[in-house]
Design an enzyme around this catalytic site. Structure first.
Site, mmCIF file in Angstrom:
data_model
loop_
_atom_site.group_PDB
_atom_site.id
_atom_site.type_symbol
_atom_site.label_atom_id
_atom_site.label_comp_id
_atom_site.label_asym_id
_atom_site.label_seq_id
_atom_site.Cartn_x
_atom_site.Cartn_y
_atom_site.Cartn_z
ATOM 1 N N THR A 142 -19.642 -39.300 -20.410
ATOM 2 C CA THR A 142 -19.305 -40.561 -21.072
ATOM 3 C C THR A 142 -19.640 -40.502 -22.553
ATOM 4 O OG1 THR A 142 -19.778 -41.726 -18.999
ATOM 5 C CG2 THR A 142 -19.549 -43.062 -20.976
ATOM 6 N N GLN B 32 -12.143 -51.378 -15.336
ATOM 7 C CA GLN B 32 -12.050 -50.066 -14.692
ATOM 8 C C GLN B 32 -10.628 -49.760 -14.228
ATOM 9 O OE1 GLN B 32 -15.412 -48.679 -14.355
ATOM 10 N NE2 GLN B 32 -14.317 -46.748 -14.278
ATOM 11 N N LYS C 240 -12.519 -46.758 -7.659
ATOM 12 C CA LYS C 240 -13.480 -45.878 -8.322
ATOM 13 C C LYS C 240 -14.179 -46.659 -9.419
ATOM 14 C CE LYS C 240 -15.389 -41.868 -9.021
ATOM 15 N NZ LYS C 240 -16.679 -42.585 -9.109
ATOM 16 N N LYS D 165 -15.939 -51.839 -8.884
ATOM 17 C CA LYS D 165 -17.276 -51.838 -9.485
ATOM 18 C C LYS D 165 -18.239 -52.508 -8.516
ATOM 19 C CE LYS D 165 -19.152 -50.429 -13.420
ATOM 20 N NZ LYS D 165 -18.835 -49.185 -14.136
ATOM 21 N N GLY E 103 -22.663 -43.934 -10.750
ATOM 22 C CA GLY E 103 -23.761 -44.594 -11.434
ATOM 23 C C GLY E 103 -23.283 -45.464 -12.581
ATOM 24 N N ASP E 104 -24.187 -46.286 -13.066
ATOM 25 C CA ASP E 104 -23.968 -47.117 -14.247
ATOM 26 C C ASP E 104 -25.369 -47.458 -14.754
ATOM 27 O OD1 ASP E 104 -21.609 -48.690 -15.684
ATOM 28 O OD2 ASP E 104 -23.224 -50.138 -15.506
ATOM 29 N N LYS F 233 -8.926 -48.429 -17.409
ATOM 30 C CA LYS F 233 -9.615 -47.209 -17.842
ATOM 31 C C LYS F 233 -9.242 -46.042 -16.943
ATOM 32 C CE LYS F 233 -14.004 -47.641 -18.602
ATOM 33 N NZ LYS F 233 -15.476 -47.738 -18.414
ATOM 34 N N SER G 114 -15.922 -37.821 -13.209
ATOM 35 C CA SER G 114 -16.175 -38.159 -11.808
ATOM 36 C C SER G 114 -14.987 -37.761 -10.937
ATOM 37 C CB SER G 114 -16.432 -39.671 -11.666
ATOM 38 O OG SER G 114 -17.735 -40.005 -12.061
ATOM 39 N N ASN H 260 -28.440 -42.574 -20.798
ATOM 40 C CA ASN H 260 -27.636 -41.365 -20.639
ATOM 41 C C ASN H 260 -26.477 -41.295 -21.618
ATOM 42 O OD1 ASN H 260 -24.899 -40.437 -19.124
ATOM 43 N ND2 ASN H 260 -26.555 -39.023 -18.672
#
Length: 446
Positions: free
Chosen positions: A210, A111, A90, A126, A165-166, A114, A378, A241
């Site tokens: 976030t 990630q 993820k 990622k 998204g990123d 996290k 997410s 964002n």
């Protein structure tokens, strides 16, 4: 760092030459791990450290597309599926000219921990491309996304790998990517991507998560000193964002956020950033931060170039990109009375800046803890997709708040347990590592 950890780290560096961001992320985690590896020799016996630094799969592919002038353009696509001990890979997709394998590996490595901290059953990965959506038409972005997904689709799935998204990948890009996935596979597998539109499988609160999460983490840190965000002067970097929603949440909790920035410069608004105006300019019109100053009036100053970290604050929320806050600016912020930093972006503070902030006693929430709200929500989106359900904004925000409070408690308690009270970096690294390492031991050498 003891000699054994140092030797493993140096071998990771040797095997991954030139990937400076990945090296930085690995080094930051390894500097925290001596206490836990000393207590748990089984991690060394099973080569957990070596395995956790080696991605399970690295995918690099060509992305050809046709621009509006009819010319063929070529970009490079990436997906690093780093660790699936806790669940399907993820992590987001980043579309930006700076993207190369080292950036994706740094983000994927972060990630892993996290995602573990959220307590949700998700592994770490990622992806992205060196494609720049800025200045491109909707048609060009669509054609690029369709080409990108034509290769990526074979590597992802709701039980395999779930991108989101990123930077450079928002609702428009997720829509085009999901449409192509659906077209190729002939199935409406809504759990394969997160960050979707509310009307077609997305989750309420996901766009805000976030930024909201970083502010919630900052609030929890401040509570340990009998403080809150009420009355704090906050500097935020970025105007995407994450930054916009961090500004909104901080001001809802009583802070005054005086700044926002983009690659062209930054604005200072002593009355507090007008969130709706900023959202209109950046998310609807896709404009520049300079336009905020032009439309807000003479009370707002715009500085072309420079660094937003020249603006003094009691709370800092770096929400732009990696290594944006260096040692010079960290020292200046400390001198101006900084109390707390919560990283809204991934590794936005350099290692030197982090050291200065921690040595000065500034509350410091690292990105793998402070910005975990996005991936946590997410995972909540994945839950809703799996159960064919849709939750209210209030319920989803409450779940996000519970998760962020839990992450803060986990990091603080772990730091205390290992003799480093108040060190959220060590607490996050040790707690996240232990969750993943224990799962890897249980699954055997794979």
């Amino acid at each position: 760092m003891d000699a054994r950890l140092l030797a493993i780290r140096d071998e990771v560096f040797r095997r991954n030459p030139g990937e400076i961001e990945f090296h930085q992320a690995v080094n930051e985690v390894f500097e925290s791990l001596a206490p836990i590896t000393g207590k748990h020799p089984e991690y060394a016996d099973a080569a957990i450290l070596q395995r956790i630094c080696e991605p399970e799969r690295q995918i690099i592919f060509r992305v050809p597309w046709v621009d509006d002038a009819g010319s063929v353009q070529i970009n490079r696509g990436f997906r690093v599926e780093f660790n699936s001990a806790l669940g399907p890979y993820k992590g987001g997709l980043r579309f930006h000219p700076s993207v190369y394998l080292g950036i994706i590996k740094f983000l994927g490595f972060e990630q892993i921990f996290k995602n573990a901290l959220t307590g949700m059953p998700i592994g770490g990965g990622k992806g992205g491309s060196d494609f720049d959506p800025r200045g491109k038409s909707d048609g060009e972005v669509m054609r690029f996304c369709q080409s990108f997904m034509t290769e990526l689709y074979r590597h992802i799935g709701e039980y395999t790998d779930v991108p989101a998204g990123d930077i450079g990948v928002g609702g428009r890009e997720i829509g085009y990517l999901f449409g192509q996935y659906k077209r190729i596979t002939n199935r409406y597998e809504s759990g394969v991507l997160t960050g979707k539109g509310i009307g077609w499988g997305g989750s309420l609160v996901r766009p805000e998560a976030t930024g909201f999460g970083a502010v919630l983490f900052a609030q929890e840190m401040l509570k340990t000193r009998g403080l809150s965000l009420e009355g704090q002067r906050v500097v935020v970097s970025g105007s995407g964002n994450v930054a916009i929603n961090a500004i909104a949440k901080a001001q809802a909790l009583g802070a005054t956020v005086v700044s926002a920035s983009d690659s062209g410069g930054y604005v200072v608004d002593e009355a507090g950033i007008d969130v709706e105006l900023l959202r209109q300019i950046k998310e609807v019109e896709r404009g520049r931060i300079s336009e905020y100053a032009e439309r807000r009036g003479s009370s707002v100053s715009y500085v072309a170039g420079g660094s937003v970290w020249d603006v003094h604050a009691t709370v800092a929320l770096p929400c732009a990109t990696q290594n944006e806050l260096d040692d010079k600016h960290a020292a200046r912020l400390v001198e101006s009375g900084l109390i707390a930093v919560a990283e809204g972006a991934n590794m936005p503070c350099t290692a030197e800046a982090t050291a200065i902030l921690q040595e000065a006693g500034v509350l410091f929430g690292p990105g793998k803890a402070a910005n975990a709200g996005g991936v946590a929500t997410s995972a909540l989106e994945m839950q809703q997709n799996a159960s064919r359900d849709a939750w209210s904004f209030e319920h989803t925000e409450q779940r996000l708040t519970e998760i962020m409070v839990g992450i803060h408690h986990d990091c603080a308690a772990t730091a205390e347990e290992y003799g480093m009270p108040g060190n959220y970096v060590a607490g996050a690294n040790i707690s996240g590592f232990k969750k993943v390492a224990d799962a890897m031991l249980a699954l055997g050498v794979i």
